[in-house]
Write an enzyme that holds these catalytic residues in place. Structure first.
Site, PDB file in Angstrom:
ATOM      1  N   SER A 151      12.281  40.366 -16.782  1.00 39.50           N
ATOM      2  CA  SER A 151      11.051  40.837 -17.424  1.00 39.50           C
ATOM      3  C   SER A 151      10.296  39.711 -18.124  1.00 39.50           C
ATOM      4  CB  SER A 151      11.385  41.919 -18.443  1.00 39.50           C
ATOM      5  OG  SER A 151      12.162  42.929 -17.849  1.00 39.50           O
TER       6      SER A 151
HETATM    7  N1  SAH Z   1      16.449  43.583 -18.213  1.00 32.89           N
HETATM    8  C1  SAH Z   1      16.425  42.899 -16.959  1.00 32.89           C
HETATM    9  C2  SAH Z   1      15.385  43.527 -16.064  1.00 32.89           C
HETATM   10  C3  SAH Z   1      15.873  43.617 -14.670  1.00 32.89           C
HETATM   11  S1  SAH Z   1      14.837  44.530 -13.592  1.00 32.89           S
HETATM   12  C4  SAH Z   1      16.151  41.421 -17.156  1.00 32.89           C
HETATM   13  O1  SAH Z   1      15.582  41.056 -18.191  1.00 32.89           O
HETATM   14  O2  SAH Z   1      16.501  40.632 -16.282  1.00 32.89           O
HETATM   15  C5  SAH Z   1      15.585  46.126 -13.668  1.00 32.89           C
HETATM   16  C6  SAH Z   1      17.006  46.232 -13.182  1.00 32.89           C
HETATM   17  O3  SAH Z   1      17.325  47.627 -13.173  1.00 32.89           O
HETATM   18  C7  SAH Z   1      17.257  45.730 -11.760  1.00 32.89           C
HETATM   19  O4  SAH Z   1      18.252  44.764 -11.784  1.00 32.89           O
HETATM   20  C8  SAH Z   1      17.692  46.981 -11.005  1.00 32.89           C
HETATM   21  O5  SAH Z   1      18.674  46.728 -10.018  1.00 32.89           O
HETATM   22  C9  SAH Z   1      18.246  47.849 -12.120  1.00 32.89           C
HETATM   23  N2  SAH Z   1      18.297  49.274 -11.829  1.00 32.89           N
HETATM   24  C10 SAH Z   1      17.378  50.060 -11.204  1.00 32.89           C
HETATM   25  N3  SAH Z   1      17.818  51.334 -11.139  1.00 32.89           N
HETATM   26  C11 SAH Z   1      19.034  51.363 -11.753  1.00 32.89           C
HETATM   27  C12 SAH Z   1      19.998  52.388 -11.990  1.00 32.89           C
HETATM   28  N4  SAH Z   1      19.820  53.647 -11.600  1.00 32.89           N
HETATM   29  N5  SAH Z   1      21.123  52.051 -12.647  1.00 32.89           N
HETATM   30  C13 SAH Z   1      21.357  50.782 -13.046  1.00 32.89           C
HETATM   31  N6  SAH Z   1      20.493  49.773 -12.835  1.00 32.89           N
HETATM   32  C14 SAH Z   1      19.351  50.062 -12.197  1.00 32.89           C
END
Ligand code: SAH
Length: 213
Positions: free
Chosen positions: A60
């Site tokens: 993000s």
């Molecule tokens: N907070 C993270 C943002 C990653 S993007 C950072 O700063 O890097 C969002 C993440 O949510 C992705 O890695 C995606 O695989 C995960 N995601 C999406 N749906 C999900 C679910 N149902 N359960 C767990 N993770 C999920």
């Protein structure tokens, strides 16, 4: 290593844009974002933008991480659930501001890479799970705070039910295709209150564990 001057500039900009909690700003200062981005993007670590990570996901934007963390109103006694570990950057920030973070990721690869970073930074109050975050973590509920870092289609009721009364959840919601907004949900005795924060752009919250080769 000499400190990147762009890091200090970024922190000042985030403060001007409404990230007010000094502890949050200190955590942003402390966590090396360059450790969480792909090698090809290291020189953009302190630009205020989201960047691609493995498995087609994104780390993000610093402003969004700062704002979401600020609006979560964390303290050092809180037990926090995070959905979407991704790179682990947001997890690392949370871990400096609360008692323990439980974080769920549906890609095993991302979870493993994030775990290596936590170890390197000696962050010892993080518990990871590879699983479907839409189900929350019932064995560990209730949580004082929940941070969802992928866009849900509506308020995730299962997660609301795992919040303590008075607890807060920050969640991006895509009510219409292509239009996402960040909400702050506060659990009450009888249900929950909802407050709009700002428009955002996240990868979608997807049900089930990801299939990987
Ligand atoms: N907070 C993270 C943002 C990653 S993007 C950072 O700063 O890097 C969002 C993440 O949510 C992705 O890695 C995606 O695989 C995960 N995601 C999406 N749906 C999900 C679910 N149902 N359960 C767990 N993770 C999920």
């Amino acid at each position: 290593m000499t400190p990147d001057p762009r890091k200090a500039q970024l922190i000042i900009a985030l403060r001007q844009q409404g990230v007010r909690d000094t502890r949050v700003l200190e955590a942003l200062e402390q966590v090396p974002r360059e450790l969480f981005v792909e090698p090809a993007f290291v020189d953009q670590s302190y630009a205020d933008q989201a960047l691609p990570i493995s498995c087609g996901q994104t780390i993000s934007q610093p402003f969004v991480v700062g704002l979401m963390t600020d609006r979560l109103k964390l303290n050092e006694r809180h037990k926090v659930l995070e959905i979407g570990t991704g790179s682990g950057y947001q997890t690392a920030i949370l871990s400096l501001l609360c008692r323990r973070v439980y974080t769920i990721e549906r890609y095993r690869t991302l979870s493993r890479q994030a775990g290596e970073r936590f170890k390197q930074l000696k962050l010892e109050n993080i518990t990871q799970l590879v699983g479907d975050g839409t189900r929350g973590w019932p064995q560990q509920a209730p949580f004082d705070r929940i941070m969802v870092t992928a866009a849900a289609k509506s308020v995730p009721e299962t997660l609301v039910s795992q919040l303590a009364v008075g607890g807060i959840m920050i969640v991006p919601i895509e009510e219409r295709p292509g239009h996402q907004d960040l909400f702050r949900i506060t659990r009450t005795e009888t249900g929950y209150d909802s407050e709009h924060l700002l428009p955002v752009r996240f990868v979608p919250l997807v049900e089930g564990i990801a299939k990987e080769k």
